[in-house]
Design an enzyme around this catalytic site. Structure first.
Site, PDB file in Angstrom:
ATOM      1  N   LYS A 196       0.846  -1.187   0.000  1.00 32.69           N
ATOM      2  CA  LYS A 196       0.000   0.000   0.000  1.00 32.69           C
ATOM      3  C   LYS A 196       0.879   1.234   0.000  1.00 32.69           C
ATOM      4  CE  LYS A 196      -3.623   2.355   2.592  1.00 32.69           C
ATOM      5  NZ  LYS A 196      -4.689   2.244   3.581  1.00 32.69           N
ATOM      6  N   LYS A 249      -2.203  -1.555  -3.889  1.00 31.58           N
ATOM      7  CA  LYS A 249      -3.071  -0.387  -3.865  1.00 31.58           C
ATOM      8  C   LYS A 249      -2.249   0.874  -3.962  1.00 31.58           C
ATOM      9  CE  LYS A 249      -6.103   1.872  -0.632  1.00 31.58           C
ATOM     10  NZ  LYS A 249      -6.370   2.054   0.755  1.00 31.58           N
TER      11      LYS A 249
HETATM   12  C1  PBG Z   1      -7.658   3.217   5.581  1.00 32.76           C
HETATM   13  C2  PBG Z   1      -7.872   3.124   4.115  1.00 32.76           C
HETATM   14  C3  PBG Z   1      -7.653   4.091   3.124  1.00 32.76           C
HETATM   15  C4  PBG Z   1      -8.119   3.548   1.933  1.00 32.76           C
HETATM   16  C5  PBG Z   1      -8.570   2.269   2.225  1.00 32.76           C
HETATM   17  N1  PBG Z   1      -8.394   2.017   3.562  1.00 32.76           N
HETATM   18  C6  PBG Z   1      -7.165   5.476   3.223  1.00 32.76           C
HETATM   19  C7  PBG Z   1      -5.800   5.768   3.622  1.00 32.76           C
HETATM   20  O1  PBG Z   1      -4.956   4.892   3.796  1.00 32.76           O
HETATM   21  O2  PBG Z   1      -5.543   6.965   3.807  1.00 32.76           O
HETATM   22  C8  PBG Z   1      -8.141   4.245   0.597  1.00 32.76           C
HETATM   23  C9  PBG Z   1      -9.215   3.786  -0.344  1.00 32.76           C
HETATM   24  C10 PBG Z   1      -9.515   4.703  -1.470  1.00 32.76           C
HETATM   25  O3  PBG Z   1      -8.844   5.749  -1.689  1.00 32.76           O
HETATM   26  O4  PBG Z   1     -10.460   4.399  -2.192  1.00 32.76           O
HETATM   27  N2  PBG Z   1      -6.361   3.185   6.012  1.00 32.76           N
END
Ligand code: PBG
Length: 325
Positions: A196, A249
Site C-alpha cells: 500500500k 493499492k
Molecule cells: C484506511 C484506508 C484508506 C483507503 C482504504 N483504507 C485510506 C488511507 O490509507 O488513507 C483508501 C481507499 C480509497 O482511496 O479508495 N487506512
C-alpha cells in the site's frame, strides 16, 4: 509478400476477437466498497462530493443499496465505518456494537451468501486520523497491533467472511492471525493490503471516510511510490505472516507492481482501484471528455491483465448492471 505478421487476421470480426480474448472481467472478480455511518437518522444518505455516485449511508440505507446490488449480481463487498465519536485510540473501531460490527450482522443475516469483507484500520475512528496510536507525534507500531487484532476479532465475531487490514503497521497480519486462531476463527481468511503506497489518489476517500490525518501524513507507514523492490519485501512479509490474499493499492498507476506480485507469489492477488482513480474517470466523463463505460471496462481489464484476480472498485455496481451477466 508473406514476410510480415498479419495480426489483423484475428481482429477481423467481433466473434473472432471474442474467441481469442485473453482477459475478461466478470462479476465474480469484483468487490464493492461501502461507507456506513453510525447515525440515528435512518434516512441518512449523504453524497460524497468528490466521488459522484458514491454515498455515506446509514445502516438501513446501506441495506437497501446492497439489496439492489445483490439483485444485479453483487457477490462481495468491503465495509468502511464512520463512527459517531472518535478518540485517541479509535475505540469505536473495535467496539462490539460499532457501526461496522452492526452492519456485518445485519447484512449477513439478510444476505448469507454475500462475501462480507471488513477493512481493518483505526484512521476512521481516531481523533487524530492516523492508522495507529500516537506517542510523541509519532505513530507507534507495536502498541497498535493489539488494537488491530481486537478490531479484526470483533469483525469476525459479528460474522465477517474476511478481514482486510489496511493500516500498514509491521507485524499486523501475524498479530491478527494469532488472535483469530486462538479465538475460534482459524479458517477466517486475511486479505492484507500488503503493498500500500502513500498515495495522493486516496484524497477523495478521506472525505468519504472522514479519515484525513489531522497532522503530518502517512509516509512513515505507507510506502514510497518510487519503490518496487520494497514492494517485494512487504508482500513477502505479509505472505509469511499468513496473509491469504495479497493486495496492491492503488491499482492503475501501479500495474507493474500488480504484475510482479502476481508472478512472484502463488496466493490470489487483489488490486484496489482507489477513490482518486474513480474520481478522475467520473470528472472527465462529466466534462464529456471520455466515454465513461468504455474507460471503466478498459481500466478493469488492464488491472486483470496485469495479474489481479480480484478487484476492489467503486464502479462495481455500475459494471454489474452493464455486464448483464
Ligand atoms: C484506511 C484506508 C484508506 C483507503 C482504504 N483504507 C485510506 C488511507 O490509507 O488513507 C483508501 C481507499 C480509497 O482511496 O479508495 N487506512
Amino acid at each position: 509478400m508473406h514476410d510480415f505478421h498479419r495480426g489483423r487476421r484475428l481482429r477481423r470480426t467481433a466473434a473472432i476477437r471474442d474467441l481469442v480474448r485473453e482477459t475478461e472481467v466478470t462479476p465474480k472478480d469484483l468487490i464493492m466498497p461501502y461507507f456506513v455511518v453510525d447515525t440515528d437518522d435512518a434516512d441518512f444518505k449523504h453524497p460524497i462530493a468528490s466521488m459522484p455516485g458514491q454515498f455515506q449511508l446509514s445502516l438501513p440505507q446501506l441495506e437497501r443499496k446492497v439489496a439492489s446490488a445483490v439483485a444485479t449480481g453483487l457477490r462481495a463487498l468491503i465495509l468502511f465505518g464512520i463512527p459517531k465519536t472518535k478518540d485517541e485510540s479509535g475505540s469505536q473501531g473495535y467496539a462490539d456494537n460499532g457501526i461496522v460490527q452492526r452492519a456485518v450482522r445485519a447484512i449477513k443475516e439478510r444476505f448469507p451468501a454475500l462475501v462480507v469483507i471488513t477493512d481493518v484500520c483505526l484512521c476512521e475512528y481516531t481523533s487524530h486520523g492516523h492508522c495507529g496510536l500516537i506517542d510523541d507525534g509519532y505513530v507507534q507500531n507495536d502498541p497498535t497491533l493489539e488494537l488491530l487484532a481486537e478490531t479484526a476479532l470483533s469483525h469476525a465475531r459479528a460474522g465477517a467472511d474476511m478481514v482486510a487490514p489496511s493500516d500498514m503497521m509491521d507485524g499486523r497480519v501475524a498479530a491478527i492471525r494469532q488472535v483469530l486462531d486462538e479465538s475460534g476463527f482459524p479458517e477466517l481468511p486475511i486479505m492484507s493490503y500488503a503493498v500500500k503506497y502513500a498515495s495522493a489518489f486516496y484524497g477523495p476517500f478521506r472525505e468519504a471516510a472522514d479519515s484525513a490525518p489531522k497532522f503530518g501524513d502517512r509516509k512513515s507507514y505507507q510506502m514510497d511510490p518510487a519503490n518496487e523492490r520494497e514492494a517485494m519485501r512487504e508482500a513477502l512479509a505479509d505472505a509469511s505472516e499468513g496473509a491469504d490474499i495479497l493486495m496492491v493499492k492503488p491499482a492503475l498507476p501501479y500495474l507493474d507492481i500488480v504484475s510482479m506480485v502476481r508472478r512472484t507469489f502463488d496466493t490470489p492477488v487483489a488490486a484496489y482501484q482507489v477513490s482518486g482513480e474513480y474520481s478522475m474517470i467520473k470528472a472527465a466523463a462529466e466534462l464529456g471528455w471520455i466515454d465513461e463505460k468504455k474507460v471503466v471496462m478498459e481500466t478493469l481489464t488492464s488491472i486483470k491483465r496485469a495479474g489481479a484476480d480480484l478487484i476492489l472498485s467503486y464502479f462495481t455496481e455500475d459494471v454489474l448492471k452493464e455486464l448483464n451477466w
